[in-house]
Design a protein around this motif. Sequence first.
Motif, short mmCIF file in Angstrom:
data_model
loop_
_atom_site.label_atom_id
_atom_site.label_comp_id
_atom_site.label_asym_id
_atom_site.label_seq_id
_atom_site.Cartn_x
_atom_site.Cartn_y
_atom_site.Cartn_z
N TYR A 133 -3.45 9.77 2.48
CA TYR A 133 -2.86 8.37 3.11
C TYR A 133 -1.46 8.56 3.27
O TYR A 133 -0.74 7.70 3.90
CB TYR A 133 -3.13 7.35 1.94
N ALA B 288 -4.32 3.32 0.01
CA ALA B 288 -4.91 3.03 1.67
C ALA B 288 -4.60 1.78 1.97
O ALA B 288 -4.78 0.68 1.34
CB ALA B 288 -6.73 3.23 1.50
N SER B 289 -4.16 1.63 3.39
CA SER B 289 -3.82 0.23 3.76
C SER B 289 -5.46 -0.30 4.19
O SER B 289 -6.18 0.28 4.48
CB SER B 289 -2.80 0.19 4.93
N ARG B 290 -5.33 -1.70 4.61
CA ARG B 290 -6.55 -2.12 5.34
C ARG B 290 -6.84 -1.23 6.59
O ARG B 290 -8.29 -1.05 6.96
CB ARG B 290 -6.45 -3.61 5.55
N GLN C 203 -11.69 4.32 8.37
CA GLN C 203 -12.94 5.10 7.82
C GLN C 203 -14.22 4.66 8.14
O GLN C 203 -14.97 5.48 8.42
CB GLN C 203 -12.26 4.99 6.23
N SER D 104 0.71 -1.10 -0.11
CA SER D 104 0.13 0.08 -0.06
C SER D 104 0.75 1.18 0.01
O SER D 104 0.59 2.27 -0.73
CB SER D 104 -1.01 0.25 1.28
N GLU E 112 -15.45 2.22 -4.58
CA GLU E 112 -14.65 3.48 -3.79
C GLU E 112 -13.45 2.85 -2.97
O GLU E 112 -12.43 3.26 -2.98
CB GLU E 112 -15.56 4.18 -3.07
N ARG F 166 -9.53 3.52 -3.14
CA ARG F 166 -8.79 3.96 -2.07
C ARG F 166 -7.45 3.18 -1.95
O ARG F 166 -6.60 3.43 -1.53
CB ARG F 166 -9.69 4.12 -0.61
N ARG F 167 -7.85 1.59 -2.00
CA ARG F 167 -6.86 0.77 -1.75
C ARG F 167 -5.73 0.98 -2.96
O ARG F 167 -4.43 0.91 -2.72
CB ARG F 167 -7.23 -0.68 -1.92
N ARG G 136 2.50 1.82 -3.41
CA ARG G 136 1.41 2.25 -4.23
C ARG G 136 1.12 3.62 -4.20
O ARG G 136 1.13 4.58 -5.10
CB ARG G 136 0.00 1.47 -4.16
N ASP H 77 -6.35 1.64 7.13
CA ASP H 77 -7.19 2.98 6.77
C ASP H 77 -8.47 2.71 6.50
O ASP H 77 -9.33 3.47 6.86
CB ASP H 77 -6.41 3.52 5.52
N ILE H 78 -8.85 1.58 5.70
CA ILE H 78 -10.27 1.43 5.42
C ILE H 78 -10.92 1.01 6.83
O ILE H 78 -12.23 1.44 6.90
CB ILE H 78 -10.36 0.10 4.31
#
Lengths: 240, 440
Positions: A110, B352-354, B360, A78, B343, B347-348, A81, B356-357
């Motif tokens: 991020y 976005a890391s897991r 949110q 992540s 979405e 984001r990933r 990326r 982060d998800i």
Amino acid sequence: MLKMTHLSKVYRTEVVETYALRDFNINVNEGEFVAVTGPSGSGKTTFLTIAGLLETFTGGQYHLDGVEVSNLNDNERSRIRNEKIGFIFQAFNLIPDLNVFDNVEVPLRYRGMKAPERKERIMNALDRVGLASRAKHYPAELSGGQQQRVAIARALAGSPRLLLADEPTGNLDTQMARGVMELLEEIHREGATIVMVTHDPELAARAQRNVHIIDGQVVDLAEDPRFHHAVHQARANSPA
Amino acid sequence: MSGMFFHNLRLGATSLRRNPLLTALMIMSIGFGVAASMVTYAVFRAVSGDPIPQKSAQLFVPQIDNRGPQYNRHGEPPDALNYTDAMALMRAHKAPRQTLLFQVGLSVMPDDAQRMPFKAVGYATFSDFFNMFDVPFQYGQGWGPGQDESREPVVVISRALNQKLFGGANSVGREITMDDRHYRIVGVTENWDPKPRFFDMFSGNAYAMPAQVYIPFNYAVAQRFDTYGNNNCGSDGKRGDDWGSWLHGECVWVSAWVELDTAAQAEAYRQYLDGYAREQRAAGRFNWPPNNRLRDVAAWLDYEHAVPPESRISLSLALGFLVICLVNTIGLLLAKFMRRAPEIGVRRALGASRADIYRQFLAEAGMVGLAGGVLGLVLTGLGMFGIGLVFEPQIAQLARMDVSLVLLTLVVAIAATVLAAFYPTWRAAQVQPAWQLKSN
């Protein structure tokens, strides 16, 4: 910049093994603009998702900016990326609830960037694609070409080392497609490394180099004579 | 970090506004579930609390089987003592502090002849009562052991009675007339009314009106005051026709309490009770083996079923209802989150890391929980008016909407919703960016 060696990607079910990529080799140097071409189902998008660390691969090696990525965990992938790769998708993939400014801000958030720096980068990126005045608009209020420009601004805002574009003009009419393509060429001239997947010979002709994929393997363009011819024609017709 | 938290809250608010119907359904689900739980919890809390937490492990109720197994319910001795056994415990004085009590109802004659006499309910007890139960005083104090012995007509009155008779002034040393007898006031208690009234589970309703007067036990007996509370004369129900047979018969009507500071003291007291029962057997009064009990406050309240069974049942039902609401919320959140799979994929892809998800979507769930909590507060407030339809009025009036209940409502709503959101959020975090993007 991007080097895949003997890379393979196999989708397995209980009874079938399907090779999406097989003994796949590619080397993209820094500053290159490479078009990856091939017919539908040839493995172009699989290549792009693996190149963008959106998907893992089954065998072989992949070095991105000098880092072997096969052993990275989800968090590290992540982060790479976020910091090194900019994506431009065929369907734009803007978040409909967010306005243009907030869409471009997503990857910067991020990265943990402070607000003033985020704002400066966002406005610079929007300026670059000619949409600074539309910062408060929502995607639904923009044309397809403008939406793709926002997506390009989003990809550029983080100053990535590599831009990956998947059929960036696939959903646009000819005029809008030309505008987006010119923007990509301009970005390339400024030093960006771009890998673009397309099945459009005209777009492929505008890249520095073509890599052609058939059945999950890189082949000589001569093995697809019709496409080869189409690219030649396009190059010949190109004003440059 | 906090910036990202507030950013997530903003994203959550945007997302919730986007689907107002779904959002309203979730908020209502949480709100009704939490309100039902909080209303019944308010009742349960009121009736199940420790009425004297600082001393509940040191205060004990001695019970002596003075009637034999044929009269006992489930083998348990009577809930109170007869006068003979009660006074025997007092004379033996095996506990550092001890008291007896029975309920009295006296007619108070106001000094002002214009005012009508009125009934004051209270207790005849011993001087240790006030120290054993940490009774707080506004003026003066309880009487002393000497006044127990000398059977003096002294009285401790409640703050409310003092207000009624003396306008709240310090009345210590003044006299009041009750049932044609004059009593000297030695103390005025603060408003003191432990709920449930653990020290008198035998005589009356544990949630009745507070006591207004306390007079010396020995004086009350000397004056032949009958109990104003309950008595139990066994299955034959005979209490005798005269005072002597009432006092020396086997009817139970006196509650006894002892204060024992250590486990060793409690054990010694148990042995004393058994020794006493053996003595009575040897004397021919009991013809059964010792069958005594020594329960502390918690065990006593449990034995006496101080928490009404309907309170437990309704709390269980309400918690069950909350679980159903949460399951419903899980379904709604799952539908809402998975509709946003594209979405999440974007984001990933953008970094976005897991985690982060998770952050949110849990923030969004927390907002649903907060809104559900606010609705729950309103409904809990309304529910407080409706408690009387389910519970007895004396119990219903104990349930209060205080600051702690408000905070608890919000915390339960948010925590329950975030908990319910874990599965939908986990599913959201599993969204594979590649597939989402390929499908486009």
